[in-house]
Motif scaffolding. Sequence first.
Motif, PDB file in Angstrom:
ATOM      1  N   LEU A 187       0.841  -1.193   0.000  1.00 50.85           N
ATOM      2  CA  LEU A 187       0.000   0.000   0.000  1.00 50.85           C
ATOM      3  C   LEU A 187       0.877   1.245   0.000  1.00 50.85           C
ATOM      4  O   LEU A 187       1.893   1.296   0.701  1.00 50.85           O
ATOM      5  N   SER A 188       0.493   2.249  -0.789  1.00 48.35           N
ATOM      6  CA  SER A 188       1.262   3.494  -0.852  1.00 48.35           C
ATOM      7  C   SER A 188       0.325   4.699  -0.771  1.00 48.35           C
ATOM      8  O   SER A 188      -0.755   4.701  -1.353  1.00 48.35           O
ATOM      9  N   GLY A 189       0.740   5.722  -0.028  1.00 50.70           N
ATOM     10  CA  GLY A 189      -0.022   6.954   0.100  1.00 50.70           C
ATOM     11  C   GLY A 189       0.804   8.118  -0.412  1.00 50.70           C
ATOM     12  O   GLY A 189       1.988   8.229  -0.095  1.00 50.70           O
ATOM     13  N   SER A 190       0.186   9.009  -1.190  1.00 57.64           N
ATOM     14  CA  SER A 190       0.969   9.975  -1.950  1.00 57.64           C
ATOM     15  C   SER A 190       0.491  11.419  -1.821  1.00 57.64           C
ATOM     16  O   SER A 190      -0.648  11.706  -1.437  1.00 57.64           O
ATOM     17  N   LYS A 191       1.399  12.290  -2.215  1.00 59.41           N
ATOM     18  CA  LYS A 191       1.115  13.720  -2.325  1.00 59.41           C
ATOM     19  C   LYS A 191       0.075  14.001  -3.404  1.00 59.41           C
ATOM     20  O   LYS A 191      -0.550  15.062  -3.419  1.00 59.41           O
ATOM     21  N   ASP A 192      -0.145  13.037  -4.311  1.00 63.27           N
ATOM     22  CA  ASP A 192      -1.123  13.235  -5.386  1.00 63.27           C
ATOM     23  C   ASP A 192      -2.556  12.977  -4.925  1.00 63.27           C
ATOM     24  O   ASP A 192      -3.469  12.886  -5.748  1.00 63.27           O
ATOM     25  N   HIS A 193      -2.774  12.856  -3.606  1.00 65.75           N
ATOM     26  CA  HIS A 193      -4.077  12.697  -2.951  1.00 65.75           C
ATOM     27  C   HIS A 193      -4.607  11.268  -3.022  1.00 65.75           C
ATOM     28  O   HIS A 193      -5.724  11.010  -2.559  1.00 65.75           O
ATOM     29  N   ALA A 194      -3.847  10.336  -3.598  1.00 64.86           N
ATOM     30  CA  ALA A 194      -4.361   8.982  -3.817  1.00 64.86           C
ATOM     31  C   ALA A 194      -3.600   7.936  -3.007  1.00 64.86           C
ATOM     32  O   ALA A 194      -2.462   8.135  -2.583  1.00 64.86           O
ATOM     33  N   ILE A 195      -4.265   6.795  -2.811  1.00 67.51           N
ATOM     34  CA  ILE A 195      -3.687   5.598  -2.203  1.00 67.51           C
ATOM     35  C   ILE A 195      -3.709   4.511  -3.268  1.00 67.51           C
ATOM     36  O   ILE A 195      -4.722   4.356  -3.980  1.00 67.51           O
ATOM     37  N   ARG A 196      -2.622   3.778  -3.398  1.00 71.55           N
ATOM     38  CA  ARG A 196      -2.573   2.699  -4.384  1.00 71.55           C
ATOM     39  C   ARG A 196      -2.226   1.382  -3.697  1.00 71.55           C
ATOM     40  O   ARG A 196      -1.429   1.349  -2.763  1.00 71.55           O
ATOM     41  N   LEU A 197      -2.830   0.306  -4.207  1.00 78.77           N
ATOM     42  CA  LEU A 197      -2.555  -1.048  -3.738  1.00 78.77           C
ATOM     43  C   LEU A 197      -1.869  -1.797  -4.868  1.00 78.77           C
ATOM     44  O   LEU A 197      -2.411  -1.889  -5.983  1.00 78.77           O
ATOM     45  N   TRP A 198      -0.668  -2.333  -4.590  1.00 85.35           N
ATOM     46  CA  TRP A 198       0.155  -2.992  -5.599  1.00 85.35           C
ATOM     47  C   TRP A 198       0.357  -4.463  -5.259  1.00 85.35           C
ATOM     48  O   TRP A 198       0.339  -4.835  -4.090  1.00 85.35           O
ATOM     49  N   ASN A 199       0.591  -5.269  -6.288  1.00 85.39           N
ATOM     50  CA  ASN A 199       1.067  -6.631  -6.111  1.00 85.39           C
ATOM     51  C   ASN A 199       2.497  -6.664  -6.619  1.00 85.39           C
ATOM     52  O   ASN A 199       2.743  -6.526  -7.818  1.00 85.39           O
ATOM     53  N   ILE A 200       3.472  -6.813  -5.700  1.00 85.74           N
ATOM     54  CA  ILE A 200       4.874  -6.746  -6.104  1.00 85.74           C
ATOM     55  C   ILE A 200       5.368  -8.055  -6.697  1.00 85.74           C
ATOM     56  O   ILE A 200       6.494  -8.134  -7.187  1.00 85.74           O
ATOM     57  N   GLN A 201       4.510  -9.074  -6.674  1.00 83.02           N
ATOM     58  CA  GLN A 201       4.875 -10.351  -7.284  1.00 83.02           C
ATOM     59  C   GLN A 201       4.581 -10.334  -8.789  1.00 83.02           C
ATOM     60  O   GLN A 201       5.393 -10.765  -9.603  1.00 83.02           O
ATOM     61  N   SER A 202       3.409  -9.783  -9.140  1.00 79.77           N
ATOM     62  CA  SER A 202       3.032  -9.687 -10.554  1.00 79.77           C
ATOM     63  C   SER A 202       3.260  -8.294 -11.123  1.00 79.77           C
ATOM     64  O   SER A 202       3.026  -8.062 -12.314  1.00 79.77           O
ATOM     65  N   HIS A 203       3.677  -7.356 -10.260  1.00 80.27           N
ATOM     66  CA  HIS A 203       4.059  -6.003 -10.686  1.00 80.27           C
ATOM     67  C   HIS A 203       2.880  -5.223 -11.288  1.00 80.27           C
ATOM     68  O   HIS A 203       3.024  -4.542 -12.309  1.00 80.27           O
ATOM     69  N   VAL A 204       1.720  -5.308 -10.646  1.00 78.94           N
ATOM     70  CA  VAL A 204       0.557  -4.570 -11.138  1.00 78.94           C
ATOM     71  C   VAL A 204      -0.037  -3.710 -10.022  1.00 78.94           C
ATOM     72  O   VAL A 204       0.142  -3.987  -8.832  1.00 78.94           O
ATOM     73  N   CYS A 205      -0.744  -2.668 -10.437  1.00 76.38           N
ATOM     74  CA  CYS A 205      -1.502  -1.843  -9.496  1.00 76.38           C
ATOM     75  C   CYS A 205      -2.918  -2.395  -9.440  1.00 76.38           C
ATOM     76  O   CYS A 205      -3.653  -2.367 -10.435  1.00 76.38           O
ATOM     77  N   ILE A 206      -3.312  -2.909  -8.277  1.00 75.28           N
ATOM     78  CA  ILE A 206      -4.613  -3.547  -8.118  1.00 75.28           C
ATOM     79  C   ILE A 206      -5.724  -2.516  -7.995  1.00 75.28           C
ATOM     80  O   ILE A 206      -6.799  -2.655  -8.589  1.00 75.28           O
ATOM     81  N   ALA A 207      -5.475  -1.471  -7.202  1.00 80.22           N
ATOM     82  CA  ALA A 207      -6.549  -0.523  -6.907  1.00 80.22           C
ATOM     83  C   ALA A 207      -5.999   0.870  -6.638  1.00 80.22           C
ATOM     84  O   ALA A 207      -4.861   1.041  -6.205  1.00 80.22           O
ATOM     85  N   ILE A 208      -6.854   1.858  -6.902  1.00 81.22           N
ATOM     86  CA  ILE A 208      -6.576   3.253  -6.558  1.00 81.22           C
ATOM     87  C   ILE A 208      -7.716   3.733  -5.674  1.00 81.22           C
ATOM     88  O   ILE A 208      -8.891   3.655  -6.060  1.00 81.22           O
ATOM     89  N   LEU A 209      -7.387   4.184  -4.479  1.00 82.10           N
ATOM     90  CA  LEU A 209      -8.383   4.691  -3.538  1.00 82.10           C
ATOM     91  C   LEU A 209      -8.270   6.211  -3.521  1.00 82.10           C
ATOM     92  O   LEU A 209      -7.270   6.770  -3.077  1.00 82.10           O
TER      93      LEU A 209
END
Length: 425
Positions: A187-209
């Motif tokens: 999970l990552s939280g950013s200055k761009d106002h968004a939260i992202r959920l990643w899968n580091i095994q398949s290298h994809v972004c699952i969701a944007i909150l």
Amino acid sequence: MSSDKVKNGNEPEESEESCGDESASYTTNSTTSRSKSPSSSTRSKRRGRRSTKSKPKSRAAYKYDTHVKENHGANIFGVAFNTLLGKDEPQVFATAGSNRVTVYECPRQGGMQLLHCYADPDPDEVFYTCAWSYDLKTSSPLLAAAGYRGVIRVIDVEQNEAVGNYIGHGQAINELKFHPHKLQLLLSGSKDHAIRLWNIQSHVCIAILGGVEGHRDEVLSIDFNMRGDRIVSSGMDHSLKLWCLNTPEFHHKIELSSTFSQEKSTLPFPTVTKHFPDFSTRDIHRNYVDCVQWFGNFVLSKSCENAIVCWKPGQLHQSFEQVKPSDSSCTIIAEFEYDECEIWFVRFGFNPWQKVIALGNQQGKVYVWELDPSDPEGAHMTTLHNSRSVSTVRQIAFSRDASVLVYVCDDATVWRWNRRQTTSI
């Protein structure tokens, strides 16, 4: 990598360990926030709040052991213990500052030993945060780090090289957290106002909150609950938001991300966007909310107001499922007050297994609260201070058994304190 990358501060001990409100011996002129980011030292008055009845203790819960200074000389913003290691394995932690992530071991007999130092290829990078996981195939420890450039690096610690690079956030990343059970989910939280959920095994972004009812300013802090089915987030918009992952759509996306192959697919991964949180409130704090963590079904959060607040959504008797998304009401359980910490991006450490919280201030002083589960308002509070600790304490981390407390400062120093043997947490 040789140990000349850090300057050892293990000199004859001159520590001052104090209890209660005894003041520190040194002051600092540092009133700034993070480098390369807006600053704020606005003080917000708080009224009608309930503070904890801190019980006096005869001496500090922790004793000074050693400190080192990293030779980049810049602010160190993040620190994290690898709590995934077994109790018989070495106690290992990492720091994030400048364009480096540095890994140390805390030997049982004391001191700090430098293990690895990863330097980002971009000299302008400034890491703000780091988090631990491991490779599901090889069991090798992995360390995720991110900061000013908005790029997430996943580093194989043993090989000392980046094995994953994730670009998606438009601006700086303020915090990273791994799922407590599915350690491929980041999970990552950013200055761009968004939260992202990643899968580091398949290298994809699952969701944007984020989006319509998401954060309206920088996301400063994020956390998974112990079950990993809820997220809490906080930000510069003074708000705290809860997001549920236990929906059929999220379950499907997470499962799909585990088998998805970018090489075999002609289409990109179908990232889901969640615009509406399941709970949101601005009633807890009146300034930037720069640190938030779950405490069971309660939430611990802090702002630039000299208090950590323990609270829960809705009324005390209500379960989370009974609280409607349109209901922003919340119940304050307790407050843990401290002094001289009115700047943002100062983050507390919390050990949920041993029920202990610690937070540093602008004067290099650390407050430690040992919680009593039967009486959340009756925490034992002590303070830690060493005469050479004179810079803002940015973040604190505990080992899994809470026997070691480590904190990092604006003057590039890293401090180790050991729990006293006679102290029961």
